[in-house]
Design an enzyme around this catalytic site. Structure first.
Site, PDB file in Angstrom:
ATOM      1  CG  ASN A  28      24.046 -10.809   6.265  1.00 35.79           C
ATOM      2  OD1 ASN A  28      24.608 -10.930   7.659  1.00 35.79           O
ATOM      3  ND2 ASN A  28      24.619 -11.143   5.485  1.00 35.79           N
TER       4      ASN A  28
ATOM      5  CB  CYS B 233      28.567 -14.036   8.225  1.00 36.12           C
ATOM      6  SG  CYS B 233      28.366 -12.859   7.243  1.00 36.12           S
TER       7      CYS B 233
ATOM      8  CG  HIS C  49      25.144 -15.883   8.627  1.00 33.98           C
ATOM      9  ND1 HIS C  49      24.987 -14.648   9.439  1.00 33.98           N
ATOM     10  CD2 HIS C  49      25.401 -15.444   7.366  1.00 33.98           C
ATOM     11  CE1 HIS C  49      25.367 -13.560   8.686  1.00 33.98           C
ATOM     12  NE2 HIS C  49      25.702 -14.207   7.480  1.00 33.98           N
TER      13      HIS C  49
END
Ligand code: UT7
Length: 332
Positions: free
Chosen positions: A286, A116, A256
């Site tokens: 995500n 990520c 994020h």
């Protein structure tokens, strides 16, 4: 002598058409829209369907759009870096496939694996090549096809991930805009909490590993959640402090998009209100390395030259970090 900085001169995103809603997930695993929305903030995510469609499809879509939008001839690109944990193949790099697809004949390319935080790592690297004067045009891609490694029988992971990504063009500038500072971290002892068990050199693919569902992302959600809240907030506060930025100086936080509760905790620690927080988790979920460029793409029309922007991420590895940048252009 003025310092040469790397500035983002364009951003483009790409997401597949198929929308996987919370309602549809209710038919696949024991879950419900209320739980997913209240625990994560996610309502739907995109899924790249079709035989032979890998992450390069996402990256190619974003880079093609970026080249058109910025009137850039592909032959001018010096370097393409692709941040991803879902490469088309273990090798060659997905960045190579993207470069070939867009006709970037004079570019070399490589992938970065930092989950990520991958876009932060790649953006930092790309900036260095510009700052040293080695390159004039560098493209940074953040893209993941998470549906390729998500176990759609595991309700704790399948509800959060989606497919998508984006790309930015980096060029040199002598103005006081661009990538101002970067803080990157790794803690390899976090690996047990978020990883893929098989398919690497330690445990190559066998019929047994497939039967044991070991080629999917494994996550201990609540442990990752605790580390994410602490570290994303800490690194964002620290990059502000070391650049003498107060909360009123920050125009945007670009977090994020893993879980709305992690985003809220980071914004609180920075003293930033929700109106300054980029958020699109409700529609994309995500997308791992894709979330940060997808946010910049969605909010591009609201960004003004000189805006102080803090990017922050936490993810598998563990990896985490923050970048302070001053936006380089007004809405076009
Ligand atoms: O981007 C990379 C880094 N990843 C992250 O940052 C993700 C961080 N983690 C998270 O976002 C959260 O941990 C999750 C969204 C993955 C899970 O949320 P949570 O609040 O941490 O839930 P939990 O795992 O502690 O589970 C709480 C309860 C459990 O039931 P019991 O044991 O209390 O009866 C789970 O079985 O919620 C249950 N549960 C669900 N219920 C309905 C877990 N997943 C679901 C679900 N639907 N999808």
């Amino acid at each position: 002598m003025k310092k040469t900085r790397a500035v983002i001169t364009g951003v483009e995103g790409w997401v597949p058409d198929y929308v996987l809603t919370n309602k549809e997930l209710e038919t696949m695993v024991e879950t419900n829209d209320e739980w997913i929305t209240s625990r994560t903030g996610i309502k739907e995510r995109r899924i790249l369907k079709g035989e032979g469609q890998g992450t390069s499809v996402i990256g190619t879509g974003a880079v093609k759009g970026l080249l058109e939008k910025t009137n850039t001839d592909p032959s001018e690109i010096d370097l393409i870096i692709c941040a991803t944990v879902t490469p088309d193949m273990p090798f060659p790099a997905t960045a190579n496939i993207i470069a070939d697809n867009v006709g970037a004949k004079n570019s070399y390319s490589f992938d970065v694996s930092a989950a990520c935080s991958g876009f932060l790592y790649a953006l930092t690297m790309g900036s260095q090549f510009i700052e040293t004067g080695m390159h004039k045009k560098v493209i940074i891609v953040g893209a993941d096809k998470m549906s390729a490694i998500v176990d759609y029988t595991d309700r704790t992971t399948c509800i959060i991930f989606g497919d998508g990504g984006g790309a930015v063009l980096l060029e040199p500038t002598d103005e006081e805009v661009g990538v101002m500072d970067s803080l990157l971290h790794t803690d390899g002892s976090g690996a047990p909490f978020l990883h893929m068990k098989a398919g690497g050199s330690r445990k190559p693919a066998t019929a047994d590993t497939v039967a044991a569902r070991e080629h999917f992302a494994y996550q201990e959600g609540s442990t990752v959640f605790k580390f994410a809240v602490t570290n994303m907030a800490e690194v964002s506060a620290r990059i502000m402090a070391q650049n003498n930025l107060k909360s009123e100086d920050v125009a945007w936080l670009v977090p994020h998009q893993a879980n709305k509760r992690i985003i809220d905790a980071t914004a609180n620690r920075m003293g930033i209100g929700p109106e300054k927080v980029m958020m699109n988790i409700e529609k994309y979920g995500n997308t791992t390395a894709g979330t940060l460029p997808l946010c910049l793409w969605d909010y591009e029309s609201q960004l003004k030259k000189g805006d102080n922007i803090i990017l922050a991420a936490f993810g598998g590895g563990f990896t985490w970090g923050s970048i302070y940048l001053k936006w380089g252009y007004d809405p076009k």
